[in-house]
Design a protein around this motif. Structure first.
Motif, PDB file in Angstrom:
ATOM      1  N   SER A  52      44.203  27.784 -34.010  1.00  0.00           N
ATOM      2  CA  SER A  52      45.237  28.074 -35.006  1.00  0.00           C
ATOM      3  C   SER A  52      44.657  28.200 -36.406  1.00  0.00           C
ATOM      4  O   SER A  52      45.168  28.958 -37.234  1.00  0.00           O
ATOM      5  N   VAL A  53      43.580  27.479 -36.668  1.00  0.00           N
ATOM      6  CA  VAL A  53      42.895  27.595 -37.952  1.00  0.00           C
ATOM      7  C   VAL A  53      42.055  28.871 -37.969  1.00  0.00           C
ATOM      8  O   VAL A  53      42.132  29.666 -38.903  1.00  0.00           O
ATOM      9  N   ASP A  54      41.259  29.072 -36.908  1.00  0.00           N
ATOM     10  CA  ASP A  54      40.332  30.206 -36.876  1.00  0.00           C
ATOM     11  C   ASP A  54      41.033  31.563 -36.899  1.00  0.00           C
ATOM     12  O   ASP A  54      40.540  32.500 -37.525  1.00  0.00           O
ATOM     13  N   ASN A  55      42.155  31.687 -36.213  1.00  0.00           N
ATOM     14  CA  ASN A  55      42.832  32.991 -36.188  1.00  0.00           C
ATOM     15  C   ASN A  55      43.944  33.093 -37.237  1.00  0.00           C
ATOM     16  O   ASN A  55      44.746  34.005 -37.198  1.00  0.00           O
ATOM     17  N   GLU A  56      43.984  32.123 -38.134  1.00  0.00           N
ATOM     18  CA  GLU A  56      44.891  32.082 -39.283  1.00  0.00           C
ATOM     19  C   GLU A  56      46.366  31.892 -38.921  1.00  0.00           C
ATOM     20  O   GLU A  56      47.241  32.030 -39.766  1.00  0.00           O
ATOM     21  N   ARG A  57      46.658  31.549 -37.686  1.00  0.00           N
ATOM     22  CA  ARG A  57      48.057  31.292 -37.316  1.00  0.00           C
ATOM     23  C   ARG A  57      48.641  30.145 -38.127  1.00  0.00           C
ATOM     24  O   ARG A  57      49.783  30.216 -38.564  1.00  0.00           O
ATOM     25  N   LEU A  58      47.864  29.095 -38.294  1.00  0.00           N
ATOM     26  CA  LEU A  58      48.357  27.944 -39.052  1.00  0.00           C
ATOM     27  C   LEU A  58      48.650  28.334 -40.494  1.00  0.00           C
ATOM     28  O   LEU A  58      49.690  27.963 -41.051  1.00  0.00           O
ATOM     29  N   ALA A  59      47.767  29.102 -41.098  1.00  0.00           N
ATOM     30  CA  ALA A  59      47.979  29.535 -42.482  1.00  0.00           C
ATOM     31  C   ALA A  59      49.233  30.400 -42.604  1.00  0.00           C
ATOM     32  O   ALA A  59      50.048  30.211 -43.509  1.00  0.00           O
ATOM     33  N   TYR A  60      49.387  31.360 -41.696  1.00  0.00           N
ATOM     34  CA  TYR A  60      50.581  32.213 -41.725  1.00  0.00           C
ATOM     35  C   TYR A  60      51.858  31.383 -41.549  1.00  0.00           C
ATOM     36  O   TYR A  60      52.846  31.584 -42.256  1.00  0.00           O
ATOM     37  N   ALA A  61      51.832  30.460 -40.590  1.00  0.00           N
ATOM     38  CA  ALA A  61      53.018  29.650 -40.330  1.00  0.00           C
ATOM     39  C   ALA A  61      53.354  28.743 -41.509  1.00  0.00           C
ATOM     40  O   ALA A  61      54.527  28.596 -41.877  1.00  0.00           O
ATOM     41  N   LEU A  62      52.331  28.150 -42.129  1.00  0.00           N
ATOM     42  CA  LEU A  62      52.579  27.303 -43.293  1.00  0.00           C
ATOM     43  C   LEU A  62      53.114  28.121 -44.462  1.00  0.00           C
ATOM     44  O   LEU A  62      53.997  27.668 -45.201  1.00  0.00           O
ATOM     45  N   GLU A  63      52.591  29.328 -44.619  1.00  0.00           N
ATOM     46  CA  GLU A  63      53.102  30.203 -45.673  1.00  0.00           C
ATOM     47  C   GLU A  63      54.569  30.525 -45.416  1.00  0.00           C
ATOM     48  O   GLU A  63      55.393  30.519 -46.327  1.00  0.00           O
ATOM     49  N   SER A  64      54.902  30.774 -44.164  1.00  0.00           N
ATOM     50  CA  SER A  64      56.283  31.055 -43.794  1.00  0.00           C
ATOM     51  C   SER A  64      57.180  29.843 -44.066  1.00  0.00           C
ATOM     52  O   SER A  64      58.299  29.976 -44.554  1.00  0.00           O
ATOM     53  N   LEU A  65      56.669  28.668 -43.751  1.00  0.00           N
ATOM     54  CA  LEU A  65      57.417  27.435 -43.988  1.00  0.00           C
ATOM     55  C   LEU A  65      57.735  27.248 -45.470  1.00  0.00           C
ATOM     56  O   LEU A  65      58.813  26.819 -45.839  1.00  0.00           O
ATOM     57  N   GLY A  66      56.798  27.620 -46.321  1.00  0.00           N
ATOM     58  CA  GLY A  66      56.987  27.452 -47.754  1.00  0.00           C
ATOM     59  C   GLY A  66      57.715  28.588 -48.440  1.00  0.00           C
ATOM     60  O   GLY A  66      58.049  28.486 -49.613  1.00  0.00           O
ATOM     61  N   ALA A  67      57.986  29.673 -47.700  1.00  0.00           N
ATOM     62  CA  ALA A  67      58.614  30.847 -48.324  1.00  0.00           C
ATOM     63  C   ALA A  67      60.053  30.555 -48.738  1.00  0.00           C
ATOM     64  O   ALA A  67      60.765  29.815 -48.076  1.00  0.00           O
ATOM     65  N   SER A  68      60.457  31.172 -49.821  1.00  0.00           N
ATOM     66  CA  SER A  68      61.843  31.030 -50.273  1.00  0.00           C
ATOM     67  C   SER A  68      62.711  32.042 -49.547  1.00  0.00           C
ATOM     68  O   SER A  68      62.232  32.999 -48.960  1.00  0.00           O
ATOM     69  N   GLN A  69      63.995  31.862 -49.608  1.00  0.00           N
ATOM     70  CA  GLN A  69      64.927  32.811 -48.998  1.00  0.00           C
ATOM     71  C   GLN A  69      64.811  34.187 -49.643  1.00  0.00           C
ATOM     72  O   GLN A  69      65.006  35.201 -48.999  1.00  0.00           O
ATOM     73  N   VAL A  70      64.485  34.223 -50.928  1.00  0.00           N
ATOM     74  CA  VAL A  70      64.306  35.500 -51.617  1.00  0.00           C
ATOM     75  C   VAL A  70      63.156  36.262 -50.986  1.00  0.00           C
ATOM     76  O   VAL A  70      63.229  37.470 -50.776  1.00  0.00           O
ATOM     77  N   GLY A  71      62.092  35.559 -50.634  1.00  0.00           N
ATOM     78  CA  GLY A  71      60.950  36.193 -50.003  1.00  0.00           C
ATOM     79  C   GLY A  71      61.303  36.832 -48.676  1.00  0.00           C
ATOM     80  O   GLY A  71      60.728  37.838 -48.279  1.00  0.00           O
ATOM     81  N   PHE A  72      62.274  36.254 -47.969  1.00  0.00           N
ATOM     82  CA  PHE A  72      62.694  36.822 -46.698  1.00  0.00           C
ATOM     83  C   PHE A  72      63.608  38.027 -46.896  1.00  0.00           C
ATOM     84  O   PHE A  72      63.573  38.975 -46.133  1.00  0.00           O
ATOM     85  N   SER A  73      64.435  37.999 -47.928  1.00  0.00           N
ATOM     86  CA  SER A  73      65.384  39.099 -48.130  1.00  0.00           C
ATOM     87  C   SER A  73      64.781  40.262 -48.906  1.00  0.00           C
ATOM     88  O   SER A  73      65.220  41.391 -48.776  1.00  0.00           O
ATOM     89  N   GLU A  74      63.788  39.983 -49.734  1.00  0.00           N
ATOM     90  CA  GLU A  74      63.134  41.031 -50.524  1.00  0.00           C
ATOM     91  C   GLU A  74      61.624  40.934 -50.333  1.00  0.00           C
ATOM     92  O   GLU A  74      60.901  40.491 -51.217  1.00  0.00           O
ATOM     93  N   PRO A  75      61.146  41.323 -49.147  1.00  0.00           N
ATOM     94  CA  PRO A  75      59.724  41.149 -48.862  1.00  0.00           C
ATOM     95  C   PRO A  75      58.831  42.011 -49.753  1.00  0.00           C
ATOM     96  O   PRO A  75      59.151  43.146 -50.066  1.00  0.00           O
ATOM     97  N   THR A  76      57.721  41.427 -50.149  1.00  0.00           N
ATOM     98  CA  THR A  76      56.744  42.157 -50.959  1.00  0.00           C
ATOM     99  C   THR A  76      55.453  42.384 -50.178  1.00  0.00           C
ATOM    100  O   THR A  76      54.600  43.137 -50.615  1.00  0.00           O
ATOM    101  N   ALA A  77      55.306  41.731 -49.028  1.00  0.00           N
ATOM    102  CA  ALA A  77      54.102  41.881 -48.212  1.00  0.00           C
ATOM    103  C   ALA A  77      54.159  43.188 -47.429  1.00  0.00           C
ATOM    104  O   ALA A  77      55.231  43.752 -47.206  1.00  0.00           O
ATOM    105  N   SER A  78      52.995  43.639 -46.988  1.00  0.00           N
ATOM    106  CA  SER A  78      52.936  44.842 -46.159  1.00  0.00           C
ATOM    107  C   SER A  78      53.584  44.567 -44.805  1.00  0.00           C
ATOM    108  O   SER A  78      53.743  43.419 -44.389  1.00  0.00           O
ATOM    109  N   GLU A  79      53.910  45.639 -44.123  1.00  0.00           N
ATOM    110  CA  GLU A  79      54.518  45.527 -42.794  1.00  0.00           C
ATOM    111  C   GLU A  79      53.598  44.777 -41.831  1.00  0.00           C
ATOM    112  O   GLU A  79      54.043  43.903 -41.083  1.00  0.00           O
TER     113      GLU A  79
END
Length: 123
Positions: free
Chosen positions: A30-57
């Protein structure tokens, strides 16, 4: 389990574990393939980040995939833990439901988790 998470600074933490704490390699993978980092980032994301995404597809897909993978893995682990609570500690459905869901009336949810955990254990 000797996994430790230590907050080192305001927005930094260090995670450590011993090899015997990760027998199936889920932590290191989970560390090596960045799953943990992605999941933690998702956990910390605000609702605005989900409704108005700025990341690439592609980034958004990777984040969703990592979060879902770890959520499913943790769901299986939680189900197995319910089996342990019931079979090893002989806790009541009510007590487990109160601890897990803060609602003693959610005993049927706990029983479903128990059944799922037994299937994962091969029973």
């Amino acid at each position: 389990m000797a996994v430790t998470v230590t907050r080192t600074e305001d927005c930094k933490a260090e995670i450590t574990w011993a090899p015997e704490d990760d027998l199936h390699g889920h932590l290191v993978q989970s560390v090596d393939n960045e799953r943990l980092a992605y999941a933690l980032e998702s956990l910390g994301a605000s609702q605005v980040g989900f409704s108005e995404p700025t990341a690439s597809e592609e980034y958004a897909l990777s984040q969703a995939s990592a979060t879902t993978y770890l959520a499913q893995l943790l769901e299986r682990r939680a189900a197995v833990q319910v089996v342990k609570l019931r079979d090893h500690y002989a806790l009541s459905w009510r007590r487990i439901a109160l601890q897990l869901f803060d609602d003693a009336d959610k005993q049927s949810s706990v029983r479903r988790m128990y059944d799922s955990g037994r299937r994962h254990l091969g029973h």
